[in-house]
Motif scaffolding. Structure first.
Motif, PDB file in Angstrom:
ATOM      1  N   LEU A   1       6.856   7.036  -1.198  1.00  0.00           N
ATOM      2  CA  LEU A   1       7.840   7.967  -1.754  1.00  0.00           C
ATOM      3  C   LEU A   1       8.199   7.594  -3.187  1.00  0.00           C
ATOM      4  CD1 LEU A   1      10.178   8.390   1.344  1.00  0.00           C
ATOM      5  CD2 LEU A   1       8.540  10.078   0.434  1.00  0.00           C
ATOM      6  N   TYR A   2       8.263   6.304  -3.451  1.00  0.00           N
ATOM      7  CA  TYR A   2       8.611   5.868  -4.807  1.00  0.00           C
ATOM      8  C   TYR A   2       7.514   6.238  -5.790  1.00  0.00           C
ATOM      9  CZ  TYR A   2       9.699   2.805  -8.725  1.00  0.00           C
ATOM     10  OH  TYR A   2       9.969   2.327  -9.977  1.00  0.00           O
ATOM     11  N   LYS A   3       6.243   6.135  -5.321  1.00  0.00           N
ATOM     12  CA  LYS A   3       5.138   6.494  -6.199  1.00  0.00           C
ATOM     13  C   LYS A   3       5.159   7.996  -6.522  1.00  0.00           C
ATOM     14  CE  LYS A   3       1.947   2.833  -4.797  1.00  0.00           C
ATOM     15  NZ  LYS A   3       0.649   2.531  -4.155  1.00  0.00           N
ATOM     16  N   SER A   4       5.621   8.806  -5.558  1.00  0.00           N
ATOM     17  CA  SER A   4       5.712  10.270  -5.805  1.00  0.00           C
ATOM     18  C   SER A   4       7.051  10.669  -6.408  1.00  0.00           C
ATOM     19  CB  SER A   4       5.489  11.025  -4.489  1.00  0.00           C
ATOM     20  OG  SER A   4       6.522  10.705  -3.566  1.00  0.00           O
ATOM     21  N   GLN A   5       7.839   9.652  -6.748  1.00  0.00           N
ATOM     22  CA  GLN A   5       9.157   9.847  -7.374  1.00  0.00           C
ATOM     23  C   GLN A   5      10.089  10.684  -6.499  1.00  0.00           C
ATOM     24  OE1 GLN A   5       8.573  11.461 -11.313  1.00  0.00           O
ATOM     25  NE2 GLN A   5       7.556   9.559 -12.065  1.00  0.00           N
ATOM     26  N   SER A   6       9.946  10.485  -5.171  1.00  0.00           N
ATOM     27  CA  SER A   6      10.817  11.208  -4.234  1.00  0.00           C
ATOM     28  C   SER A   6      12.102  10.446  -3.956  1.00  0.00           C
ATOM     29  CB  SER A   6      10.073  11.471  -2.924  1.00  0.00           C
ATOM     30  OG  SER A   6       8.918  12.244  -3.152  1.00  0.00           O
ATOM     31  N   ILE A   7      12.114   9.124  -4.163  1.00  0.00           N
ATOM     32  CA  ILE A   7      13.317   8.308  -3.957  1.00  0.00           C
ATOM     33  C   ILE A   7      13.576   7.507  -5.218  1.00  0.00           C
ATOM     34  CG2 ILE A   7      12.998   8.133  -1.441  1.00  0.00           C
ATOM     35  CD1 ILE A   7      11.866   5.335  -1.915  1.00  0.00           C
ATOM     36  N   ALA A   8      14.800   7.033  -5.285  1.00  0.00           N
ATOM     37  CA  ALA A   8      15.181   6.244  -6.465  1.00  0.00           C
ATOM     38  C   ALA A   8      14.614   4.811  -6.335  1.00  0.00           C
ATOM     39  CB  ALA A   8      16.705   6.207  -6.598  1.00  0.00           C
ATOM     40  N   GLU A   9      14.598   4.161  -7.472  1.00  0.00           N
ATOM     41  CA  GLU A   9      14.076   2.778  -7.487  1.00  0.00           C
ATOM     42  C   GLU A   9      14.937   1.839  -6.663  1.00  0.00           C
ATOM     43  OE1 GLU A   9      12.705  -0.629 -10.732  1.00  0.00           O
ATOM     44  OE2 GLU A   9      13.605   1.253 -11.408  1.00  0.00           O
ATOM     45  N   THR A  10      16.252   2.090  -6.623  1.00  0.00           N
ATOM     46  CA  THR A  10      17.146   1.233  -5.837  1.00  0.00           C
ATOM     47  C   THR A  10      16.814   1.291  -4.354  1.00  0.00           C
ATOM     48  OG1 THR A  10      18.747   3.052  -5.764  1.00  0.00           O
ATOM     49  CG2 THR A  10      19.015   1.413  -7.526  1.00  0.00           C
ATOM     50  N   GLU A  11      16.466   2.465  -3.845  1.00  0.00           N
ATOM     51  CA  GLU A  11      16.092   2.570  -2.441  1.00  0.00           C
ATOM     52  C   GLU A  11      14.785   1.816  -2.167  1.00  0.00           C
ATOM     53  OE1 GLU A  11      15.990   6.551  -1.065  1.00  0.00           O
ATOM     54  OE2 GLU A  11      17.988   7.051  -1.835  1.00  0.00           O
ATOM     55  N   TYR A  12      13.872   1.913  -3.116  1.00  0.00           N
ATOM     56  CA  TYR A  12      12.602   1.179  -2.968  1.00  0.00           C
ATOM     57  C   TYR A  12      12.851  -0.336  -2.935  1.00  0.00           C
ATOM     58  CZ  TYR A  12       8.165  -0.939  -4.312  1.00  0.00           C
ATOM     59  OH  TYR A  12       7.047  -1.736  -4.358  1.00  0.00           O
ATOM     60  N   ASP A  13      13.701  -0.818  -3.859  1.00  0.00           N
ATOM     61  CA  ASP A  13      14.018  -2.252  -3.881  1.00  0.00           C
ATOM     62  C   ASP A  13      14.708  -2.690  -2.601  1.00  0.00           C
ATOM     63  OD1 ASP A  13      12.905  -2.445  -6.375  1.00  0.00           O
ATOM     64  OD2 ASP A  13      14.824  -2.257  -7.450  1.00  0.00           O
ATOM     65  N   ALA A  14      15.577  -1.869  -2.043  1.00  0.00           N
ATOM     66  CA  ALA A  14      16.257  -2.217  -0.802  1.00  0.00           C
ATOM     67  C   ALA A  14      15.270  -2.352   0.338  1.00  0.00           C
ATOM     68  CB  ALA A  14      17.316  -1.153  -0.483  1.00  0.00           C
ATOM     69  N   ALA A  15      14.299  -1.452   0.418  1.00  0.00           N
ATOM     70  CA  ALA A  15      13.283  -1.540   1.474  1.00  0.00           C
ATOM     71  C   ALA A  15      12.433  -2.797   1.312  1.00  0.00           C
ATOM     72  CB  ALA A  15      12.415  -0.280   1.444  1.00  0.00           C
ATOM     73  N   LYS A  16      12.107  -3.123   0.041  1.00  0.00           N
ATOM     74  CA  LYS A  16      11.315  -4.332  -0.229  1.00  0.00           C
ATOM     75  C   LYS A  16      12.074  -5.587   0.194  1.00  0.00           C
ATOM     76  CE  LYS A  16       8.778  -6.583  -3.970  1.00  0.00           C
ATOM     77  NZ  LYS A  16       8.432  -6.521  -5.416  1.00  0.00           N
TER      78      LYS A  16
ATOM     79  N   THR B   1       8.142  -5.876  11.858  1.00  0.00           N
ATOM     80  CA  THR B   1       7.238  -4.728  11.962  1.00  0.00           C
ATOM     81  C   THR B   1       7.920  -3.456  11.459  1.00  0.00           C
ATOM     82  OG1 THR B   1       6.141  -5.743  13.886  1.00  0.00           O
ATOM     83  CG2 THR B   1       5.839  -3.370  13.560  1.00  0.00           C
ATOM     84  N   THR B   2       9.175  -3.256  11.865  1.00  0.00           N
ATOM     85  CA  THR B   2       9.932  -2.071  11.425  1.00  0.00           C
ATOM     86  C   THR B   2      10.159  -2.094   9.922  1.00  0.00           C
ATOM     87  OG1 THR B   2      11.038  -1.953  13.568  1.00  0.00           O
ATOM     88  CG2 THR B   2      12.067  -0.774  11.740  1.00  0.00           C
ATOM     89  N   ALA B   3      10.571  -3.260   9.404  1.00  0.00           N
ATOM     90  CA  ALA B   3      10.842  -3.374   7.963  1.00  0.00           C
ATOM     91  C   ALA B   3       9.577  -3.179   7.154  1.00  0.00           C
ATOM     92  CB  ALA B   3      11.459  -4.735   7.674  1.00  0.00           C
ATOM     93  N   THR B   4       8.447  -3.640   7.671  1.00  0.00           N
ATOM     94  CA  THR B   4       7.182  -3.465   6.952  1.00  0.00           C
ATOM     95  C   THR B   4       6.785  -1.994   6.889  1.00  0.00           C
ATOM     96  OG1 THR B   4       6.453  -5.672   7.664  1.00  0.00           O
ATOM     97  CG2 THR B   4       4.747  -4.149   6.909  1.00  0.00           C
ATOM     98  N   ALA B   5       6.972  -1.297   8.022  1.00  0.00           N
ATOM     99  CA  ALA B   5       6.651   0.146   8.029  1.00  0.00           C
ATOM    100  C   ALA B   5       7.568   0.923   7.094  1.00  0.00           C
ATOM    101  CB  ALA B   5       6.752   0.691   9.456  1.00  0.00           C
ATOM    102  N   GLN B   6       8.837   0.571   7.106  1.00  0.00           N
ATOM    103  CA  GLN B   6       9.791   1.256   6.225  1.00  0.00           C
ATOM    104  C   GLN B   6       9.463   1.001   4.760  1.00  0.00           C
ATOM    105  OE1 GLN B   6      12.162   3.412   7.102  1.00  0.00           O
ATOM    106  NE2 GLN B   6      12.713   3.706   4.935  1.00  0.00           N
ATOM    107  N   PHE B   7       9.035  -0.242   4.468  1.00  0.00           N
ATOM    108  CA  PHE B   7       8.684  -0.561   3.079  1.00  0.00           C
ATOM    109  C   PHE B   7       7.466   0.231   2.616  1.00  0.00           C
ATOM    110  CE2 PHE B   7       6.022  -3.262   0.292  1.00  0.00           C
ATOM    111  CZ  PHE B   7       6.806  -3.185  -0.842  1.00  0.00           C
ATOM    112  N   LYS B   8       6.488   0.421   3.495  1.00  0.00           N
ATOM    113  CA  LYS B   8       5.301   1.191   3.118  1.00  0.00           C
ATOM    114  C   LYS B   8       5.654   2.652   2.837  1.00  0.00           C
ATOM    115  CE  LYS B   8       1.889  -1.674   5.510  1.00  0.00           C
ATOM    116  NZ  LYS B   8       0.857  -1.721   6.565  1.00  0.00           N
ATOM    117  N   ARG B   9       6.524   3.253   3.674  1.00  0.00           N
ATOM    118  CA  ARG B   9       6.935   4.629   3.429  1.00  0.00           C
ATOM    119  C   ARG B   9       7.706   4.731   2.112  1.00  0.00           C
ATOM    120  NH1 ARG B   9       7.906   4.434   9.082  1.00  0.00           N
ATOM    121  NH2 ARG B   9      10.134   3.977   8.702  1.00  0.00           N
ATOM    122  N   SER B  10       8.607   3.770   1.904  1.00  0.00           N
ATOM    123  CA  SER B  10       9.388   3.793   0.656  1.00  0.00           C
ATOM    124  C   SER B  10       8.476   3.648  -0.553  1.00  0.00           C
ATOM    125  CB  SER B  10      10.440   2.681   0.686  1.00  0.00           C
ATOM    126  OG  SER B  10      11.338   2.876   1.748  1.00  0.00           O
ATOM    127  N   GLU B  11       7.441   2.864  -0.400  1.00  0.00           N
ATOM    128  CA  GLU B  11       6.515   2.654  -1.512  1.00  0.00           C
ATOM    129  C   GLU B  11       5.787   3.955  -1.857  1.00  0.00           C
ATOM    130  OE1 GLU B  11       3.288  -0.741  -2.843  1.00  0.00           O
ATOM    131  OE2 GLU B  11       3.435  -0.196  -0.720  1.00  0.00           O
TER     132      GLU B  11
END
Length: 493
Positions: free
Chosen positions: A118-133, A106-116
């Motif tokens: 942020l990634y769409k708004s280019q607020s985080i790097a792609e590596t952080e998005y991949d780590a959350a995924k 549940t926690t990892a899923t919520a974190q992945f949605k936030r990272s997604e």
């Protein structure tokens, strides 16, 4: 003893000898209709059709045993319980691990949605998005593993309760209360008990080599046991074992007979006597086997009856010539029956021993083969299949199938009998069929108005004639001393 007493004794002996000489040397037996049944007899041992050795998949100490030897149990009924403490602890730990994995997912899923987002708004790097995924996928895999571990723990907990795999009887207890069950992964586990279904039992009968050629699957059998001397049980031959056993130079083959046992009267280990019905004729003309004579010993029979040998041979030749087909009427009838059967569209079936059987109307070879295949594979035939097999084989036995079992007296053979017909004693050639060792079926040559004569064997007649000749040579035709003694004692008087 005085002379008068001695003379009376000699006179009495002479009278007895004269009566013995005038007594008939044969027995007259009327030709009657009888049931001729040929059986192959063997000894056997009763055994369950299938025996189960019940083991526990769990390991630990037996804390409860709910059955005893001889109990009847239903499928799924609880038999024993194994100490559940360790499986219960494993189950609790597996449940906790699953709850933790689900929370992490549940926690990892919520974190992945936030990272997604942020990634769409280019607020985080792609590596952080991949780590959350990756974290979300890892958490999901952990949940799957935890669920499998929980199911394994539940199965282990359920295995602490040993239940009956079939409906049957408890034959033997191999473990008692307090026995520690070893791990099934080490040495295959510990056998707790043995059980079997006794609704149908199997008799393993050892049939002699001389009779095995007349036995085939589907034949009816009668079984008797010492426990019920006045009762017999009906069975059906299932199959014939391929491997012979030789004991004291006697070769036998195992024949397996299935016996319905609804009341469970038959117990495993009972010694049995099995009679396999290899041939049967109902209400047929029959004569004693002892009345049969071959052409080689007709002369001795004629001598016993005081008949002229030449006249006897003429009677035999005349009767044989006047019978249909020259004495081969039985074979002609069988051939006609076969043609009629073919004309009527009846099929045939080739048995495992190569015998061709004409099937009854409405029965196909596929039906018979299916029933036999089912029995050979260990299956229990239905009532309809059992009736079908009985109909086929009983019909074949009554229509001449006994010829297959010639060693058991089933072949059609020619013999000669001395019979009393219309007040005269004549020699008649006859044809015979099935024999039960005491009586033999007569297929041609006699009627139920005739009477056959049972004469002594040729060897017995010869020995009697030799004894009579020696007796006459010694006594001059009378008792010892009866001819010479009066002349010597007369002068003395």
């Amino acid at each position: 003893m005085t002379r008068s007493a001695r003379a009376a004794a000699i006179l009495l002996a002479a009278t007895a000898c004269q009566k013995a000489q005038t007594a008939p040397l044969y027995e007259a037996i009327p030709v009657e209709r009888r049931n001729i049944v040929v059986t192959a007899t063997a000894s056997g041992v009763m055994q369950p059709l299938l025996t189960f050795s019940v083991k526990s998949k769990a390991w630990g100490q037996i804390i409860e045993m709910r059955v005893q030897t001889g109990d009847e149990v239903k499928k799924g009924q609880l038999l024993a319980r194994i100490d559940p403490r360790i499986p219960q602890q494993n189950l609790t730990q597996a449940q906790a691990a699953l709850d933790k994995a689900r929370a992490a997912l549940t926690t990892a899923t919520a974190q992945f949605k936030r990272s997604e987002e942020l990634y769409k708004s280019q607020s985080i790097a792609e590596t952080e998005y991949d780590a959350a995924k990756l974290a979300q996928a890892t958490a999901a895999a952990t949940v799957v593993t935890a669920e499998a571990s929980l199911q394994t723990a539940k199965d282990a907990m359920e295995d602490t309760q040993v239940r009956a795999p079939i409906t049957g009887s408890i034959l033997e207890l191999d473990a008692v209360l307090g026995t520690v069950i070893s791990s099934p992964t080490l040495g295959g586990g510990t056998v707790i008990l043995k059980m079997a279904s006794l609704d149908t039992v199997q008799d393993s009968a050892m049939v002699a080599e001389t009779d095995i050629g007349r036995v085939e699957p589907g034949l009816p059998a009668t079984i008797t046991v010492d426990a019920f001397p006045n009762r017999s049980f009906d069975g059906t031959v299932l199959k014939i074992g391929p491997q012979a056993q030789v004991v004291q130079n006697v070769t036998t083959f195992p024949v397996f007979v299935n016996i319905p046992n609804p009341g469970h009267l038959l117990k495993p280990g009972m010694n049995t006597e099995v009679r396999i019905h290899t041939g049967r004729r109902d209400s047929v003309l029959a004569v004693p086997n002892a009345a049969l004579r071959t052409p080689r010993d007709v002369a001795s029979g004629a001598a016993v009856l005081g008949l002229d040998k030449q006249i006897v041979n003429e009677q035999i030749a005349t009767t044989a010539a006047s019978s249909p087909g020259g004495g081969g009427g039985q074979r002609g009838t069988d051939t006609t029956t076969g043609r009629q059967a073919q004309a009527g569209g009846q099929g045939t079936f080739t048995s495992p021993n190569g015998r061709v059987i004409t099937l009854p109307p409405g029965v196909t070879a596929e039906q018979v083969q299916a029933a036999i295949t089912k029995m050979r594979s260990g299956g229990e035939p239905t009532a309809a299949e059992r009736a079908l097999l009985a109909q086929v084989f009983v019909r074949s036995q009554r229509s001449g199938g006994g010829a297959r079992g010639s060693r058991g007296g089933g072949a059609s053979n020619s013999y000669i009998v001395f019979a009393r017909r219309a007040g005269r004693v004549i020699a008649l050639p006859i044809r015979t069929g099935l024999s039960d060792q005491d009586y033999i079926e007569v297929t041609a040559g006699l009627t139920d108005k005739d009477t056959v004569l049972v004469l002594p064997s040729a060897s017995l007649v010869q020995s009697q004639q030799q004894f009579k000749q020696r007796f006459q040579n010694v006594t001059g035709g009378g008792l010892p001393g009866l001819r010479q003694q009066p002349a010597q004692t007369g002068g003395a008087r």
